[in-house]
Write a protein that holds these residues in place. Structure first.
Motif, PDB file in Angstrom:
ATOM      1  N   GLU A 329       0.836  -1.195   0.000  1.00 31.32           N
ATOM      2  CA  GLU A 329       0.000   0.000   0.000  1.00 31.32           C
ATOM      3  C   GLU A 329       0.874   1.250   0.000  1.00 31.32           C
ATOM      4  O   GLU A 329       2.052   1.213   0.345  1.00 31.32           O
ATOM      5  N   PHE A 330       0.245   2.367  -0.370  1.00 32.70           N
ATOM      6  CA  PHE A 330       0.945   3.640  -0.465  1.00 32.70           C
ATOM      7  C   PHE A 330       0.374   4.663   0.510  1.00 32.70           C
ATOM      8  O   PHE A 330       0.444   5.869   0.251  1.00 32.70           O
ATOM      9  N   GLU A 331      -0.204   4.221   1.623  1.00 33.29           N
ATOM     10  CA  GLU A 331      -0.934   5.160   2.479  1.00 33.29           C
ATOM     11  C   GLU A 331      -0.063   6.298   2.985  1.00 33.29           C
ATOM     12  O   GLU A 331      -0.457   7.472   2.923  1.00 33.29           O
ATOM     13  N   MET A 332       1.101   5.986   3.532  1.00 39.61           N
ATOM     14  CA  MET A 332       1.949   7.052   4.069  1.00 39.61           C
ATOM     15  C   MET A 332       2.454   7.954   2.942  1.00 39.61           C
ATOM     16  O   MET A 332       2.442   9.186   3.064  1.00 39.61           O
ATOM     17  N   GLU A 333       2.867   7.344   1.845  1.00 39.29           N
ATOM     18  CA  GLU A 333       3.312   8.121   0.692  1.00 39.29           C
ATOM     19  C   GLU A 333       2.170   8.985   0.147  1.00 39.29           C
ATOM     20  O   GLU A 333       2.399  10.122  -0.289  1.00 39.29           O
ATOM     21  N   ALA A 334       0.949   8.429   0.181  1.00 37.12           N
ATOM     22  CA  ALA A 334      -0.209   9.163  -0.339  1.00 37.12           C
ATOM     23  C   ALA A 334      -0.498  10.403   0.485  1.00 37.12           C
ATOM     24  O   ALA A 334      -0.819  11.474  -0.062  1.00 37.12           O
ATOM     25  N   MET A 335      -0.385  10.291   1.808  1.00 40.21           N
ATOM     26  CA  MET A 335      -0.632  11.453   2.652  1.00 40.21           C
ATOM     27  C   MET A 335       0.401  12.539   2.386  1.00 40.21           C
ATOM     28  O   MET A 335       0.071  13.721   2.251  1.00 40.21           O
ATOM     29  N   ALA A 336       1.672  12.139   2.320  1.00 41.77           N
ATOM     30  CA  ALA A 336       2.720  13.119   2.062  1.00 41.77           C
ATOM     31  C   ALA A 336       2.570  13.740   0.673  1.00 41.77           C
ATOM     32  O   ALA A 336       2.757  14.956   0.502  1.00 41.77           O
ATOM     33  N   ALA A 337       2.205  12.932  -0.308  1.00 37.94           N
ATOM     34  CA  ALA A 337       2.065  13.441  -1.674  1.00 37.94           C
ATOM     35  C   ALA A 337       0.936  14.453  -1.765  1.00 37.94           C
ATOM     36  O   ALA A 337       1.039  15.459  -2.482  1.00 37.94           O
ATOM     37  N   GLY A 338      -0.166  14.203  -1.047  1.00 38.72           N
ATOM     38  CA  GLY A 338      -1.272  15.160  -1.049  1.00 38.72           C
ATOM     39  C   GLY A 338      -0.855  16.502  -0.493  1.00 38.72           C
ATOM     40  O   GLY A 338      -1.231  17.558  -1.027  1.00 38.72           O
ATOM     41  N   ALA A 339      -0.079  16.476   0.589  1.00 37.41           N
ATOM     42  CA  ALA A 339       0.420  17.730   1.162  1.00 37.41           C
ATOM     43  C   ALA A 339       1.345  18.442   0.182  1.00 37.41           C
ATOM     44  O   ALA A 339       1.258  19.669   0.000  1.00 37.41           O
ATOM     45  N   ARG A 340       2.241  17.681  -0.476  1.00 28.10           N
ATOM     46  CA  ARG A 340       3.173  18.296  -1.415  1.00 28.10           C
ATOM     47  C   ARG A 340       2.442  18.961  -2.585  1.00 28.10           C
ATOM     48  O   ARG A 340       2.849  20.022  -3.064  1.00 28.10           O
ATOM     49  N   ARG A 341       1.362  18.338  -3.045  1.00 26.01           N
ATOM     50  CA  ARG A 341       0.610  18.922  -4.166  1.00 26.01           C
ATOM     51  C   ARG A 341       0.065  20.294  -3.791  1.00 26.01           C
ATOM     52  O   ARG A 341       0.042  21.217  -4.616  1.00 26.01           O
ATOM     53  N   VAL A 342      -0.368  20.434  -2.538  1.00 23.39           N
ATOM     54  CA  VAL A 342      -0.866  21.740  -2.086  1.00 23.39           C
ATOM     55  C   VAL A 342       0.285  22.714  -1.883  1.00 23.39           C
ATOM     56  O   VAL A 342       0.234  23.873  -2.305  1.00 23.39           O
ATOM     57  N   LEU A 343       1.351  22.257  -1.257  1.00 22.55           N
ATOM     58  CA  LEU A 343       2.478  23.136  -0.961  1.00 22.55           C
ATOM     59  C   LEU A 343       3.139  23.685  -2.223  1.00 22.55           C
ATOM     60  O   LEU A 343       3.674  24.798  -2.230  1.00 22.55           O
ATOM     61  N   THR A 344       3.125  22.897  -3.296  1.00 25.37           N
ATOM     62  CA  THR A 344       3.743  23.329  -4.549  1.00 25.37           C
ATOM     63  C   THR A 344       2.773  24.075  -5.457  1.00 25.37           C
ATOM     64  O   THR A 344       3.166  24.543  -6.528  1.00 25.37           O
ATOM     65  N   GLY A 345       1.506  24.151  -5.046  1.00 28.20           N
ATOM     66  CA  GLY A 345       0.523  24.847  -5.859  1.00 28.20           C
ATOM     67  C   GLY A 345      -0.088  24.003  -6.951  1.00 28.20           C
ATOM     68  O   GLY A 345      -0.874  24.508  -7.760  1.00 28.20           O
ATOM     69  N   ALA A 346       0.231  22.716  -6.989  1.00 30.90           N
ATOM     70  CA  ALA A 346      -0.345  21.834  -8.006  1.00 30.90           C
ATOM     71  C   ALA A 346      -1.808  21.531  -7.725  1.00 30.90           C
ATOM     72  O   ALA A 346      -2.553  21.127  -8.625  1.00 30.90           O
ATOM     73  N   GLU A 347      -2.239  21.719  -6.488  1.00 30.51           N
ATOM     74  CA  GLU A 347      -3.611  21.424  -6.091  1.00 30.51           C
ATOM     75  C   GLU A 347      -4.040  22.450  -5.044  1.00 30.51           C
ATOM     76  O   GLU A 347      -3.246  22.856  -4.186  1.00 30.51           O
ATOM     77  N   GLU A 348      -5.293  22.864  -5.137  1.00 31.69           N
ATOM     78  CA  GLU A 348      -5.835  23.797  -4.143  1.00 31.69           C
ATOM     79  C   GLU A 348      -6.344  23.015  -2.934  1.00 31.69           C
ATOM     80  O   GLU A 348      -7.019  21.992  -3.096  1.00 31.69           O
ATOM     81  N   PRO A 349      -6.037  23.465  -1.720  1.00 31.53           N
ATOM     82  CA  PRO A 349      -6.579  22.771  -0.545  1.00 31.53           C
ATOM     83  C   PRO A 349      -8.084  22.971  -0.456  1.00 31.53           C
ATOM     84  O   PRO A 349      -8.608  24.019  -0.857  1.00 31.53           O
ATOM     85  N   LYS A 350      -8.768  21.963   0.043  1.00 35.32           N
ATOM     86  CA  LYS A 350     -10.220  22.045   0.200  1.00 35.32           C
ATOM     87  C   LYS A 350     -10.555  22.385   1.653  1.00 35.32           C
ATOM     88  O   LYS A 350      -9.765  22.155   2.557  1.00 35.32           O
ATOM     89  N   ARG A 351     -11.757  22.927   1.842  1.00 39.15           N
ATOM     90  CA  ARG A 351     -12.241  23.256   3.174  1.00 39.15           C
ATOM     91  C   ARG A 351     -13.357  22.293   3.549  1.00 39.15           C
ATOM     92  O   ARG A 351     -14.273  22.048   2.773  1.00 39.15           O
ATOM     93  N   TYR A 352     -13.251  21.762   4.740  1.00 36.49           N
ATOM     94  CA  TYR A 352     -14.242  20.809   5.239  1.00 36.49           C
ATOM     95  C   TYR A 352     -15.469  21.560   5.729  1.00 36.49           C
ATOM     96  O   TYR A 352     -15.359  22.449   6.586  1.00 36.49           O
ATOM     97  N   SER A 353     -16.634  21.206   5.203  1.00 39.90           N
ATOM     98  CA  SER A 353     -17.866  21.908   5.575  1.00 39.90           C
ATOM     99  C   SER A 353     -18.622  21.222   6.700  1.00 39.90           C
ATOM    100  O   SER A 353     -19.401  21.852   7.410  1.00 39.90           O
ATOM    101  N   GLY A 354     -18.421  19.911   6.852  1.00 42.73           N
ATOM    102  CA  GLY A 354     -19.203  19.169   7.834  1.00 42.73           C
ATOM    103  C   GLY A 354     -20.609  18.854   7.359  1.00 42.73           C
ATOM    104  O   GLY A 354     -21.416  18.287   8.101  1.00 42.73           O
ATOM    105  N   GLU A 355     -20.908  19.205   6.111  1.00 39.44           N
ATOM    106  CA  GLU A 355     -22.221  18.917   5.525  1.00 39.44           C
ATOM    107  C   GLU A 355     -22.109  17.723   4.582  1.00 39.44           C
ATOM    108  O   GLU A 355     -21.126  17.613   3.845  1.00 39.44           O
ATOM    109  N   PRO A 356     -23.095  16.810   4.603  1.00 41.72           N
ATOM    110  CA  PRO A 356     -23.050  15.666   3.690  1.00 41.72           C
ATOM    111  C   PRO A 356     -22.942  16.112   2.244  1.00 41.72           C
ATOM    112  O   PRO A 356     -23.503  17.147   1.861  1.00 41.72           O
ATOM    113  N   VAL A 357     -22.218  15.346   1.446  1.00 36.30           N
ATOM    114  CA  VAL A 357     -22.025  15.728   0.044  1.00 36.30           C
ATOM    115  C   VAL A 357     -23.274  15.476  -0.783  1.00 36.30           C
ATOM    116  O   VAL A 357     -23.372  15.954  -1.915  1.00 36.30           O
ATOM    117  N   TRP A 358     -24.246  14.741  -0.237  1.00 41.92           N
ATOM    118  CA  TRP A 358     -25.444  14.397  -1.008  1.00 41.92           C
ATOM    119  C   TRP A 358     -26.649  14.341  -0.086  1.00 41.92           C
ATOM    120  O   TRP A 358     -26.547  13.877   1.058  1.00 41.92           O
TER     121      TRP A 358
END
Length: 366
Positions: A329-358
């Motif tokens: 599995e890539f769980e630890m790598e996946a968490m770090a990669a997600g952070a790097r995508r935001v830190l480098t500007g490749a991805e915008e961070p999302k905001r948690y609303s606490g509301e169901p998506v559907w």
């Protein structure tokens, strides 16, 4: 760009320190089970787990100077779209209380990330939490008014496997369609279309293939009859604890099961064969979800180390699309990669609303 990843489990917490993509440190920090049992709620374990992690980091001589981000496993949250979420007060509040109704150590992931980030002046994130929900609407409808499908899957590893495979093809995850299966203690099979996990199985609720500790899909009428003789209170544990290999062969260990099968244990052989057969059926159903437009079938998780399993799934499903194995599995790598995508500007961070998506459609209002 240093990133610390924290993934709490039942009696241990996995930690990994990355500098860009290089893993500087990886440890499974053990916690005293008796000590953990003294805490009334999962969130009450926070200070104890943090202290234990700090002690291990000190023993390892981990250098956290210049730490850019800390990422925690995002348990306890209301269902949301996939992505990287910046930890804020609302996210922490829901994690502490277990807003999704599931008491699990993963609730501590965001809380621990926040604690370490505050100390080191870093940003804190969760990446593709356990309750990622990107189902297309038609996949949510059942034949019972007021009962709607949701999924509980290994979203973090499923999505990271898809992201990595797309990159190996010189493409982006958002430009591909994949069927991705995580085959370990639990088994997730999911359909990914254009960067969204549009369908899959509720492996906490009893859907999908049988697994080492999970019963998989069973007819409701059959379970109702079973409960009459065994007790209704014993039904739910079959979904995630006492079903599958445990019920059929008395073990949750896939290595032991296959060894016993080779030695002539018929129950073990049938359990193994049935699991692979059912995984193949589930993969086939996801091919229909994607209308046959499948760029690849990706297999991840611990049991993918089995050559027999990979060979047989390739024989069963290879006609749909090329099958690629990613053992482990890539769980630890996946968490770090997600952070790097935001830190480098490749991805915008999302905001948690606490509301169901559907929300259920008005036409099915009670």
């Amino acid at each position: 760009m240093k990133v610390l990843a924290i993934n709490p489990g039942s009696t241990s917490t996995k930690i990994a320190l990355f500098d860009d993509e290089i893993c500087l440190l990886s440890r499974n920090v053990a916690h005293d089970a008796a000590r953990l049992a003294q805490f009334a709620r999962v969130s009450d374990q926070l200070s104890y787990r943090k202290q234990t992690i700090e002690e291990v980091l000190a023993e390892e001589g981990a250098d956290l100077d210049g730490l850019a981000a800390v990422v925690g496993r995002g348990g306890g949250l209301i269902a949301m779209e996939g992505g990287t979420y910046e930890i804020d007060a609302k996210l922490l509040e829901d994690a502490r209380m277990g807003a999704n109704g599931v008491a699990h150590p993963a609730q501590l992931g965001s809380q621990l990330a926040d604690e370490f980030a505050r100390v080191h002046g870093a940003r804190a994130f969760v990446v593709n939490p356990p309750d990622v929900d990107e189902l297309q609407e038609v996949a949510r409808i059942t034949g019972v008014r007021g009962v709607y499908r949701t999924v509980h899957l290994h979203a973090l590893n499923l999505k990271e496997t898809a992201i990595r495979h797309a990159a190996s093809m010189g493409r982006s995850y958002e430009d591909c369609n994949f069927i991705v299966a995580h085959i370990g203690g639990g088994i997730s099979v999911s359909a990914h279309r254009s960067g969204k996990m549009v369908d899959g199985f509720d492996i906490v609720g009893g859907e999908g293939p049988l697994a080492p500790t999970r019963c998989g899909s069973v007819a409701v009428a059959d379970m109702a009859q079973w409960a009459q003789g065994h007790g209704l209170e014993n039904v739910l544990p079959l979904c995630h604890k006492t079903g599958g290999f445990v019920s059929l062969a008395g073990t949750s260990d896939a290595i032991e099961l296959t060894q016993r099968a080779e030695e002539g244990d018929e129950a073990c052989r049938l359990a193994w064969d049935a699991m692979i057969y059912q995984i193949g059926k589930c993969i086939g159903s996801m091919a229909v979800v994607l209308e046959g437009r499948v760029d690849g079938i990706l297999l991840g998780g611990g049991m993918v180390h089995s050559d027999d399993l990979v060979r047989r799934l390739n024989e069963a499903c290879g006609w749909i699309a090329p099958v690629t194995a990613y053992p482990g599995e890539f769980e630890m790598e996946a968490m770090a990669a997600g952070a790097r995508r935001v830190l480098t500007g490749a991805e915008e961070p999302k905001r948690y609303s606490g509301e169901p998506v559907w929300q259920p459609p008005a036409c099915f209002a009670e």
